[in-house]
Design an enzyme around this catalytic site. Structure first.
Site, short mmCIF file in Angstrom:
data_model
loop_
_atom_site.label_atom_id
_atom_site.label_comp_id
_atom_site.label_asym_id
_atom_site.label_seq_id
_atom_site.Cartn_x
_atom_site.Cartn_y
_atom_site.Cartn_z
N ARG A 33 0.84 -1.22 0.00
CA ARG A 33 0.00 0.00 0.00
C ARG A 33 0.87 1.26 0.00
O ARG A 33 0.57 2.23 -0.67
CB ARG A 33 -0.91 0.02 1.22
CG ARG A 33 -1.79 -1.21 1.37
CD ARG A 33 -3.22 -0.98 0.95
NE ARG A 33 -4.07 -2.09 1.34
CZ ARG A 33 -4.27 -3.19 0.60
NH1 ARG A 33 -3.67 -3.32 -0.58
NH2 ARG A 33 -5.06 -4.15 1.03
N GLU A 177 -13.86 -14.15 9.79
CA GLU A 177 -13.94 -13.52 8.47
C GLU A 177 -13.67 -14.52 7.35
O GLU A 177 -12.51 -14.80 7.05
CB GLU A 177 -12.92 -12.36 8.38
CG GLU A 177 -12.94 -11.68 7.01
CD GLU A 177 -11.88 -10.58 6.86
OE1 GLU A 177 -10.99 -10.47 7.73
OE2 GLU A 177 -11.96 -9.85 5.86
N LYS A 219 -17.48 -11.28 10.01
CA LYS A 219 -17.07 -10.28 9.03
C LYS A 219 -17.26 -10.91 7.67
O LYS A 219 -16.55 -11.85 7.29
CB LYS A 219 -15.62 -9.86 9.27
CG LYS A 219 -15.09 -8.85 8.27
CD LYS A 219 -13.87 -8.12 8.83
CE LYS A 219 -13.22 -7.25 7.78
NZ LYS A 219 -12.22 -6.33 8.36
N SER A 261 -14.51 -4.44 2.77
CA SER A 261 -14.78 -3.72 1.52
C SER A 261 -14.20 -4.46 0.31
O SER A 261 -14.75 -4.35 -0.79
CB SER A 261 -14.27 -2.28 1.58
OG SER A 261 -12.89 -2.19 1.86
N GLY A 262 -13.11 -5.18 0.48
CA GLY A 262 -12.65 -6.14 -0.52
C GLY A 262 -12.22 -5.62 -1.88
O GLY A 262 -12.14 -6.39 -2.82
N GLY A 263 -12.02 -4.30 -2.00
CA GLY A 263 -11.64 -3.76 -3.30
C GLY A 263 -12.74 -2.94 -3.94
O GLY A 263 -12.58 -2.43 -5.05
N ARG A 292 -9.55 -0.82 3.26
CA ARG A 292 -9.29 0.13 2.17
C ARG A 292 -10.37 1.20 2.05
O ARG A 292 -10.05 2.37 1.84
CB ARG A 292 -9.17 -0.65 0.84
CG ARG A 292 -7.80 -1.26 0.68
CD ARG A 292 -7.81 -2.36 -0.36
NE ARG A 292 -8.51 -3.56 0.09
CZ ARG A 292 -8.69 -4.65 -0.64
NH1 ARG A 292 -8.25 -4.67 -1.88
NH2 ARG A 292 -9.31 -5.70 -0.15
P1 13P Z 1 -10.77 -4.38 3.14
O1 13P Z 1 -11.98 -3.61 3.64
O2 13P Z 1 -9.74 -3.51 2.54
O3 13P Z 1 -11.17 -5.55 2.32
O4 13P Z 1 -10.06 -4.96 4.43
C1 13P Z 1 -10.81 -5.52 5.41
C2 13P Z 1 -10.05 -6.57 6.09
O5 13P Z 1 -9.83 -6.50 7.26
C3 13P Z 1 -9.62 -7.72 5.31
O6 13P Z 1 -9.19 -8.71 6.18
#
Ligand code: 13P
Length: 339
Positions: A33, A177, A219, A261-263, A292
């Site tokens: 990042r 998650e 999550k 959020s995953g991208g 992100r």
């Molecule tokens: P993102 O929201 O960027 O996907 O990250 C969340 C997260 O904690 C992934 O493990």
């Protein structure tokens, strides 16, 4: 810790209008990042960046807790207070990522399994002594021509359940998650089927391992078409499919669900959460645990001049936290982005 105490921490994490800030990038991920915004990644640049985030004025107004990486849990702010003390003063619960990342699943090319169970009981004891109140473990499910395999889903959900049981034994609330990745050209129906199968397997495994659902937060990834799918979905379609999937797989005893959020773009992540809450009522509070989508705009601003842009970057963090807090109540409108 009693189940009531675990439950009260879990409920605080999804308190109305609040969600969780994910800043638990491993050193490898944060290096990636920082490289994108041309910042050298050192222990001190990581500390300075996370200090900017954690000292955002009013952070606790819309952020209930923040997930840290091992290094960050041990670091301090310029004023000498540990980050844990900074967070407590802001009303933000300290959380810690405890998985050790993914590795190739033997026998299943292209599929991943998350590691980190060995020695976890002792690591959790230390995290409690350092002030953590909740944990996170991320499993990764990849969609491809012939994946995920049931072996991949089951290996990952078994590990998630073992991790969750160990957390609760230590008095920590587990965030479980299982992330179904957005990578690929699959359509939204494929994502629905994989997400549903994964969540059903996860709850089966948690039941087997005596995990107390009342003291657990899921999550989840949203039900979305793959990034490269020709047919993308509307905000309403994503919200509807995600809600339908959760209702079919997640017991009502769970105190809350937060999304990664995953991208997704910042605006999409917020709009999708908002639409789900407008379609409610749901059996669980639905909130956010974005990495992100809470950080990327602020990270860009900070990286442009880390010495001078702290206050401006913090305003961006506070704004995104507020908009996502409104989305957690179903009160967000895209017009608010301008302000
Ligand atoms: P993102 O929201 O960027 O996907 O990250 C969340 C997260 O904690 C992934 O493990």
């Amino acid at each position: 810790m009693s189940i009531e105490q675990l439950e009260s921490v879990a409920l605080a994490m999804v308190a109305p209008g609040k969600g969780v800030l994910a800043i638990d990038e491993s050193s490898k991920t944060i290096t990636k990042r920082f490289k994108a915004v041309k910042i050298e990644c050192t222990e001190d640049s990581r500390r300075a960046y996370r200090q900017m985030l954690l000292t955002t004025p009013g952070l606790g107004d819309h952020i209930s807790g923040a997930i840290l990486y091992d290094e960050t849990l041990r670091q301090s702010a310029d004023d000498g207070r540990s980050f844990v003390e900074v967070m407590r003063a802001a009303g933000v619960l300290p959380g810690i990522k405890v998985d050790m990342g993914t590795t190739a699943l033997a026998g299943f090319p292209g599929e991943l399994v998350t590691q980190g169970l060995d020695g976890l009981r002792d690591r959790l004891k230390e995290y409690v002594s350092l002030g953590a109140t909740f944990c996170k473990w991320r499993a990764v499910i990849t969609i491809n021509e012939d994946s995920p395999s049931s072996a991949c889903i089951e290996s990952n959900t078994h590990a998630l359940a073992r991790y969750a049981a160990l957390c609760q034994e230590a008095g920590l609330v587990p965030i479980v998650e299982p992330e179904v990745l957005m990578d690929g050209d699959h359509d939204i129906d494929v994502c629905y089927d994989v997400t549903e199968a994964t969540l059903r397997s996860l709850f089966g495994a948690m039941y087997e391992q005596n995990v107390m659902l009342e003291g657990t937060i899921v999550k989840a990834s949203m039900v979305l078409p793959g990034k490269n799918c020709a047919e993308q979905a509307s905000v309403e379609e994503v919200a509807e499919a995600t809600l339908r999937c959760l209702r079919s797989a997640v017991p009502a005893a769970l105190p809350g669900i937060v999304f990664l959020s995953g991208g997704q773009s910042d605006e999409n992540a917020t709009a999708h959460l908002n639409a789900m809450n407008q379609m409610g009522p749901s059996a669980w509070p639905l909130s956010f645990s974005y990495g992100r989508a809470l950080q990327q705009a602020a990270q860009k601003k900070w990286a442009a001049n880390p010495a001078a842009n702290v206050a401006e970057a913090q305003q961006i963090v506070a704004m995104r936290a507020k908009l996502n807090g409104m989305a957690a109540l179903g009160e967000y409108e895209p017009g608010m982005e301008a302000g």
